[in-house]
Design a protein around this motif. Structure first.
Motif, mmCIF file in Angstrom:
data_model
loop_
_atom_site.group_PDB
_atom_site.id
_atom_site.type_symbol
_atom_site.label_atom_id
_atom_site.label_comp_id
_atom_site.label_asym_id
_atom_site.label_seq_id
_atom_site.Cartn_x
_atom_site.Cartn_y
_atom_site.Cartn_z
ATOM 1 N N ALA A 200 45.185 44.781 33.143
ATOM 2 C CA ALA A 200 45.018 45.622 34.330
ATOM 3 C C ALA A 200 45.981 45.223 35.450
ATOM 4 N N GLY A 201 46.537 44.025 35.384
ATOM 5 C CA GLY A 201 47.465 43.580 36.407
ATOM 6 C C GLY A 201 46.792 43.151 37.694
ATOM 7 N N VAL A 202 45.496 42.849 37.654
ATOM 8 C CA VAL A 202 44.748 42.441 38.838
ATOM 9 C C VAL A 202 43.956 41.178 38.509
ATOM 10 N N ASP A 203 43.266 40.649 39.524
ATOM 11 C CA ASP A 203 42.352 39.528 39.299
ATOM 12 C C ASP A 203 41.038 40.061 38.740
ATOM 13 N N GLN A 204 40.752 39.729 37.494
ATOM 14 C CA GLN A 204 39.468 40.092 36.922
ATOM 15 C C GLN A 204 38.499 38.930 37.115
ATOM 16 N N SER A 205 37.256 39.253 37.402
ATOM 17 C CA SER A 205 36.278 38.196 37.664
ATOM 18 C C SER A 205 34.909 38.581 37.122
ATOM 19 N N ALA A 206 34.111 37.566 36.865
ATOM 20 C CA ALA A 206 32.727 37.749 36.420
ATOM 21 C C ALA A 206 31.923 36.547 36.901
ATOM 22 N N THR A 207 30.642 36.761 37.137
ATOM 23 C CA THR A 207 29.764 35.699 37.631
ATOM 24 C C THR A 207 28.582 35.527 36.693
ATOM 25 N N ASN A 208 28.282 34.269 36.363
ATOM 26 C CA ASN A 208 27.134 33.943 35.529
ATOM 27 C C ASN A 208 26.256 32.917 36.230
ATOM 28 N N PHE A 209 24.970 32.951 35.909
ATOM 29 C CA PHE A 209 24.018 31.972 36.421
ATOM 30 C C PHE A 209 23.478 31.163 35.245
ATOM 31 N N ASN A 210 23.171 29.881 35.520
ATOM 32 C CA ASN A 210 22.661 29.056 34.434
ATOM 33 C C ASN A 210 21.833 27.901 34.963
ATOM 34 N N TYR B 102 46.357 30.693 34.237
ATOM 35 C CA TYR B 102 45.936 31.940 34.868
ATOM 36 C C TYR B 102 44.416 32.061 34.966
ATOM 37 N N HIS B 103 43.723 31.067 34.455
ATOM 38 C CA HIS B 103 42.262 31.093 34.466
ATOM 39 C C HIS B 103 41.740 30.104 35.495
ATOM 40 N N SER B 104 40.649 30.458 36.140
ATOM 41 C CA SER B 104 40.021 29.554 37.090
ATOM 42 C C SER B 104 38.531 29.856 37.151
ATOM 43 N N GLN B 105 37.793 28.877 37.607
ATOM 44 C CA GLN B 105 36.367 29.080 37.832
ATOM 45 C C GLN B 105 35.945 28.277 39.052
ATOM 46 N N THR B 106 35.020 28.839 39.800
ATOM 47 C CA THR B 106 34.464 28.199 40.987
ATOM 48 C C THR B 106 32.950 28.252 40.864
ATOM 49 N N GLY B 107 32.306 27.130 41.101
ATOM 50 C CA GLY B 107 30.863 27.111 40.896
ATOM 51 C C GLY B 107 30.141 26.190 41.841
ATOM 52 N N GLN C 176 31.656 31.586 39.051
ATOM 53 C CA GLN C 176 32.516 32.769 39.048
ATOM 54 C C GLN C 176 33.791 32.453 38.274
ATOM 55 N N TYR C 177 34.079 33.287 37.280
ATOM 56 C CA TYR C 177 35.274 33.141 36.461
ATOM 57 C C TYR C 177 36.314 34.159 36.908
ATOM 58 N N LYS C 178 37.587 33.739 36.907
ATOM 59 C CA LYS C 178 38.667 34.640 37.282
ATOM 60 C C LYS C 178 39.811 34.550 36.281
ATOM 61 N N LEU C 179 40.423 35.689 36.033
ATOM 62 C CA LEU C 179 41.625 35.767 35.211
ATOM 63 C C LEU C 179 42.667 36.530 36.016
ATOM 64 N N ASP C 180 43.752 35.845 36.388
ATOM 65 C CA ASP C 180 44.810 36.441 37.202
ATOM 66 C C ASP C 180 45.845 37.094 36.288
ATOM 67 N N GLU C 181 45.849 38.437 36.264
ATOM 68 C CA GLU C 181 46.786 39.178 35.418
ATOM 69 C C GLU C 181 47.966 39.733 36.218
ATOM 70 N N SER C 182 48.066 39.356 37.498
ATOM 71 C CA SER C 182 49.109 39.937 38.344
ATOM 72 C C SER C 182 50.513 39.540 37.897
ATOM 73 N N ALA C 183 50.639 38.398 37.197
ATOM 74 C CA ALA C 183 51.963 37.957 36.750
ATOM 75 C C ALA C 183 52.501 38.803 35.607
ATOM 76 N N PHE C 184 51.648 39.663 35.017
ATOM 77 C CA PHE C 184 52.054 40.424 33.841
ATOM 78 C C PHE C 184 52.286 41.910 34.131
ATOM 79 N N ILE C 185 52.319 42.287 35.416
ATOM 80 C CA ILE C 185 52.430 43.720 35.726
ATOM 81 C C ILE C 185 53.795 44.276 35.384
ATOM 82 N N ASN C 186 54.813 43.438 35.281
ATOM 83 C CA ASN C 186 56.155 43.910 34.943
ATOM 84 C C ASN C 186 56.454 43.850 33.454
ATOM 85 N N GLU C 187 55.470 43.440 32.679
ATOM 86 C CA GLU C 187 55.633 43.381 31.235
ATOM 87 C C GLU C 187 55.424 44.768 30.636
#
Length: 338
Positions: A152-162, A98-103, A134-145
């Motif tokens: 939150a049941g959505v795609d959460q994301s954050a961006t870092n620079f380095n 459920y985790h991904s990152q694009t950079g 950019q980091y993403k955590l897909d929580e949509s698979a857990f909305i019926n739990e």
């Protein structure tokens, strides 16, 4: 039972986020660099070669398992005209469950020649890469739990620079590289908005060295090398011991090798009535071919441990293209440069 499921689910999400932050801050480091792609881990190698290079790598783990880790990278680097400077760029996407990152990274490198002519290779290089991830955590698979306030049941994301900074030194058939990756301290990579498992030190140190042996006039060459990496935030370290062989052919070059990676830190696990310990180990055979200006390589990594998630390995394919090539100038066996 619902309460137990809720607690278990919360723990899994938190732990996955924690381990993902530790092991996947920035571009993951596998054996990609051994497929004629040292620029992927050392920014000082941008423009170091006589040719401008494009490399595309796809890596897939555990075929048959849903949401298994997979990585795709694309990189290009070359000299700026006839100057002593080089530039490069890297794009990648890395997905693990459920985790991904694009950079992406852009790189500037400068190469200083110490020899009196280009015939003798004696070169010191410096490189700096600037990256955005950019980091993403897909929580949509857990909305019926069962309801959980941290899901939150959505795609959460954050961006870092380095920043990555490193140097390389080539002397005839010998080479050495040293790089500090993720130099900047992050505000905090968290598994969730509540700040569980905050992780703000992604700094990583890499060191590589090797030598190419070949008899005068021989079509064969042999290259032993080592690579050491250390993660400052988690105090983890590992070492790669590599051996490659090259065979010159009429149309190009055939090459292959073997890499062994071993973690220097162990993990305990229960076995029967006692506790055992194991250290991460990868055995990676590599086979590649250079045909004129094109390159193709296949890599397979096998995890040689008693306790593993899956007995399947990592499959990796690398495609390359060289262009704007200048005549081989150096009288040395130095595949990464000549």
């Amino acid at each position: 039972m619902k309460l137990i499921n809720k607690i278990f689910l919360t723990g899994v999400i938190s732990l996955l986020g924690f381990f993902n932050a530790q092991s996947q801050e920035g571009l993951p480091i596998y054996s990609d660099y051994l497929t004629d792609n040292y620029y992927l881990i050392h920014p000082s190698m941008a423009g170091a070669s006589n040719c401008a290079k494009v490399r595309i790598t796809g890596r897939q783990q555990w075929f048959g398992d849903d949401d298994a880790p997979r990585l795709l990278t694309a990189s290009a680097n070359g000299r700026i005209g006839d100057s002593q400077s080089g530039i490069g760029a890297i794009l990648y996407t890395d997905k693990n469950g459920y985790h991904s990152q694009t950079g992406g990274y852009i790189t500037y490198a400068h190469h200083i020649m110490f020899s009196r002519s280009d015939v003798d290779l004696n070169m010191l290089s410096f490189g700096l890469s600037v990256g955005a991830i950019q980091y993403k955590l897909d929580e949509s698979a857990f909305i019926n739990e069962p309801f959980d306030p941290i899901i939150a049941g959505v795609d959460q994301s954050a961006t870092n620079f380095n920043l990555d900074f490193g140097f390389s030194y080539h002397l005839y058939n010998f080479y050495a590289h040293a790089t500090v990756k993720n130099m900047l301290k992050n505000d905090g990579i968290n598994a969730n908005e509540n700040g569980l498992f905050a992780y703000d030190n992604p700094r990583q140190f890499l060191g590589s060295a090797g030598y190419v042996f070949a008899k005068y006039g021989s079509t064969w060459a042999f290259e032993p090398s080592v690579m050491f990496q250390y993660k400052d935030g988690t105090k983890e370290s590992s070492i790669d011991i590599n051996a490659k062989a090259y065979k010159e052919l009429e149309f190009g070059k055939l090459w292959g090798g073997l890499s062994y990676r071993r973690s220097l830190d162990g993990a305990d696990y229960y076995e029967g009535n006692g506790v055992s310990s194991q250290k991460l180990q990868y055995i990676t055979p590599i086979l590649g071919i250079d045909y004129k200006q094109f390159m193709f390589a296949y890599t397979y990594s096998y995890q040689a441990n008693s306790v593993v998630f899956n007995n399947g390995g990592f499959h990796q394919i690398t495609l390359g293209f060289n262009f704007n090539c200048r005549k081989e100038r150096y009288h040395c066996n130095c595949p990464a440069v000549n």
